[in-house]
Design an enzyme around this catalytic site. Structure first.
Site, PDB file in Angstrom:
ATOM      1  NE  ARG A   4      39.764  48.379  39.565  1.00  0.00           N
ATOM      2  CZ  ARG A   4      40.074  47.242  39.965  1.00  0.00           C
ATOM      3  NH1 ARG A   4      39.401  46.113  40.055  1.00  0.00           N
ATOM      4  NH2 ARG A   4      41.180  47.145  40.822  1.00  0.00           N
TER       5      ARG A   4
ATOM      6  CG  HIS B 283      43.139  45.998  36.656  1.00  0.00           C
ATOM      7  ND1 HIS B 283      43.152  47.250  36.482  1.00  0.00           N
ATOM      8  CD2 HIS B 283      43.792  45.453  35.706  1.00  0.00           C
ATOM      9  CE1 HIS B 283      44.228  47.776  35.658  1.00  0.00           C
ATOM     10  NE2 HIS B 283      44.847  46.417  34.973  1.00  0.00           N
TER      11      HIS B 283
ATOM     12  CE1 TYR C 105      41.362  44.246  43.744  1.00  0.00           C
ATOM     13  CE2 TYR C 105      42.253  42.143  42.551  1.00  0.00           C
ATOM     14  CZ  TYR C 105      41.601  43.162  42.368  1.00  0.00           C
ATOM     15  OH  TYR C 105      41.346  43.655  40.999  1.00  0.00           O
TER      16      TYR C 105
END
Lengths: 359, 335
Positions: A257, A261, A270
């Site tokens: 990705r 998100h 992260y």
């Protein structure tokens, strides 16, 4: 008695067009020039729509949504392998899948803008509505495809989910039912390396996700999810087998990705910049463009023409989505049941003079 | 001369003495015969005929593709039934005991109840989830609870609970034909306790209609499931004329039947096995207050299970409403 092996299994990895643009001709599925161009156009459209939606979201014009950026090949490649009569079951990041199946872009925008009318899938588009709770749709797809088998129809379902979903019970129950009843379904796991912030290795200690299929007596394969040809080929074969009565297949598409998100997330918390850069080099769209150029199928003018067409179409979709206007308060009540029960009528009646109620 | 019309009439009233299990079985038989899209799915529903024998004989008659022994997985049973329902089938999913329904709760609440609304009517989910519920058979832990209200509280579901064989048959047929998801809870304590004449021909009892199980004028007892019989027995033991209403459907509730009775008696006792706090009795009480407060001669009394975990077998009878019902009736009469 000596111990003996009672089960042996292997999982194959399929890649046809690698990130350097090298093609393994022997594995190439039968696709015409026009097929590849069409798929390329769909991927570009999806990417540009993503960009547009992000801009609209930042302007506060639409709500939170999940970008598909980076995963276009998983969705376009698999849906392009489907027949019109097959059914697609999305999770919540399946913009490119919806577009490939023929859902008008304005409906995708309407839903993200907070209007359920965007989910009223047209009769001739065989897609189910998106599912926000992770993995729930896997069981619906299995049940729906079970219906094809019971009616002896030569059709199959394709269901999408991510690596996070493979930790949920619904995933395991879905694969188990599909194995036991030999259901004509293709499970497509878009392993995009993260379930929000939790990396793939913290979801499962299993070496591949694909190998989980073997425990349920169905086939599994791992493919380069950024390789359009590999995804197409794996799905096409899986669909054929499913329709031939050979049962289900789990396809693990290894992808990434490239965006957050959702628009409410900040992936830089992260993930390292370097990691994102590394994966950007494997961009599925760049790869196919290179392929088309190397085959002399695609010129600079074609690209310019396409981008112009895409922009126009997206602007038109945004306009249409804006034009739909506000739903009525009655819409909130109308679709709860086929017949509106007395208590809903009573609740609606109580606010009948209060206008639409939207602020 | 005997006319066809007369024969039909005789046929109309062909009766058999059945208990609730047999009546449910007959309903499934008749609907499956009539409509190929009706399927039965669940654990042990096929060859075994269900642990309570509700699906006895169906596997032999309709085959493995219509009476399906599934893997032991409640979300799988309900989730795949949702898919089948959206694809034009009418699945009747059995959860072996309602105490095991919770793992499928997500599928029921997050999907079955929402599909019509989410898709603005493009997709529908005509699904029945059957489950034996409530106490009284001295079973293991998790086999005796009455948590029907969690489904009543969920927008998009209907909740039906029969208390007699004839109602069980007519309501199950209505549930199968209903275009929306129906939670069909069966009071297993009285599965075989009551036998009555049941019309062998197919018939329906409308969802959303209560029944006056006994007419009376001094106090209204409102109940459902196995507690209806307890109310009828209590009504015989008190020196007052009790009206007993079996609501039969919790959602949508037949509020008119309740208000009519309240206007007549002015006194109400609601009896249910479920825990008291936020039980369905609270909702009925609130509705009576909203719609007929000035007709009340006494506060509405609730006689219910306790807000405790349902006890193991030894203390089961201490949990269930018993003489407390008569006490409740006297309390509202003497107010």
């Amino acid at each position: 008695m000596p111990k003996k092996a009672v089960f042996k299994g292997t999982i194959e990895y399929l890649q046809i067009l690698n990130e350097k643009g090298r093609l393994d001709e022997r594995l190439m599925p039968s696709l015409t020039k026009n097929d590849v161009i069409r798929m390329y156009e769909l991927m570009v459209f999806s990417r540009k729509l993503d960009d547009k939606l992000l801009a609209l979201q930042r302007q506060g014009k639409i709500g939170t949504f999940a970008q598909v950026k980076g995963q276009e090949a998983c969705q376009v490649g698999s849906c392009y392998a489907m027949k019109q009569e097959d059914w697609m079951f999305p999770a919540f990041r399946e913009t490119a899948a919806f577009l490939t199946r023929g859902l008008p872009a304005e409906m995708i925008i309407e839903t993200i803008a907070g209007d359920e009318r965007g989910n009223k899938i047209p009769e001739d588009v065989n897609c189910f509505t998106y599912s926000v709770p992770v993995a729930g749709q896997i069981l619906h797809a299995v049940g729906f495809a079970w219906g094809f088998k019971l009616r002896k129809e030569r059709k199959a379902a394709v269901v999408f989910f991510g690596d996070g979903a493979t930790s949920k019970g619904d995933f395991h129950e879905g694969l188990n039912f599909a194995g036991v009843f030999k259901i004509p379904i293709v499970f497509i796991c878009q392993n995009n390396q993260y379930a929000i912030s939790v990396p793939r290795e913290k979801q499962t200690a299993s070496e591949t996700i694909a190998q989980k299929a073997l425990a349920y007596g169905i086939d599994g394969i791992q493919v380069d999810g950024n390789d359009l040809f590999a995804v197409f080929k794996a799905t096409q074969e899986a669909l054929k087998n499913a329709k031939d009565g050979k049962g289900a297949k789990l396809i693990e598409c290894v992808t990434y990705r490239l965006g957050d998100h959702t628009t409410a997330d900040d992936a830089s918390k992260y993930r390292t910049k370097k990691e994102v850069e590394e994966w950007s080099k494997k961009d599925p769209i760049v790869r196919i463009k290179k392929y088309l150029e190397s085959k002399k199928y695609w010129k600079k003018e074609d690209e310019e023409k396409l981008l112009k067409k895409v922009e126009e179409r997206i602007n038109e979709a945004v306009e249409k989505a804006e034009k739909i206007g506000m739903p009525t308060r009655e819409d909130m009540f109308k679709y709860m049941y086929k017949e509106m029960p007395w208590y809903l009528k009573e609740q609606l009646e109580e606010v009948k003079d209060a206008g639409n109620g939207s602020k | 001369m005997i006319t066809q019309h007369m024969l039909d009439k005789i046929q109309d009233y062909k009766m058999a003495k059945l208990n609730i299990v047999e009546a449910l079985n007959l309903a499934l038989n008749q609907e499956m015969e009539k409509d190929d899209s009706v399927l039965v799915l669940g654990e042990d529903v096929g060859i075994d005929g269900g642990v309570f024998r509700v699906t006895e004989g169906l596997y032999k008659k309709f085959g493995k593709d219509r009476v399906i022994d599934t893997p032991l997985a409640e979300p799988g049973i309900v989730g795949t039934s949702i898919g089948l329902a959206v694809n034009g089938f009418k699945p009747v999913a059995e959860i072996q005991f309602s105490g095991f329904i919770y793992s499928a709760f997500d599928q029921i609440v997050s999907h079955a109840a929402r599909i019509r609304n989410r898709s603005r009517g493009r997709f529908t989910c005509p699904l029945v989830v059957r489950a034996p519920y409530s106490g009284g058979i001295k079973a293991l832990e998790h086999h005796s609870e009455s948590m029907e209200n969690i489904f009543v509280h969920t927008p998009g579901l209907k909740v039906v609970i029969p208390s007699t064989p004839s109602d069980a048959k007519g309501l199950l047929i209505s549930a199968i034909r209903d275009p929306d998801p129906v939670i069909f809870y069966e009071p297993k304590r009285i599965y075989r306790a009551i036998k009555e004449e049941v019309n062998e021909k197919e018939y329906t009892i409308p969802i959303g209609k209560a029944k006056v199980a006994k007419e009376g004028s001094d106090v209204t007892l409102i109940s459902w499931g196995a507690m209806v019989r307890e109310c009828l027995e209590a009504a015989e033991k008190v020196e007052a004329s009790c009206e007993v209403i079996d609501i039969r459907t919790l959602k949508p509730l037949d509020i008119d039947a309740i208000i009519d009775s309240v206007k007549k008696t002015g006194r109400v006792v609601i009896v249910h096995e479920a825990p008291k706090t936020s039980g369905f009795g609270a909702e009925i009480t609130a509705l009576i207050n909203e719609k007929a407060l000035l007709n009340l001669q006494a506060p509405v009394k609730r006689v219910t299970g306790f807000d405790t975990i349902f006890p193991y077998a030894k203390m089961e009878s201490a949990y269930l409403p018993d003489e407390r019902i008569e006490k409740g009736i006297r309390e509202v009469l003497e107010f």
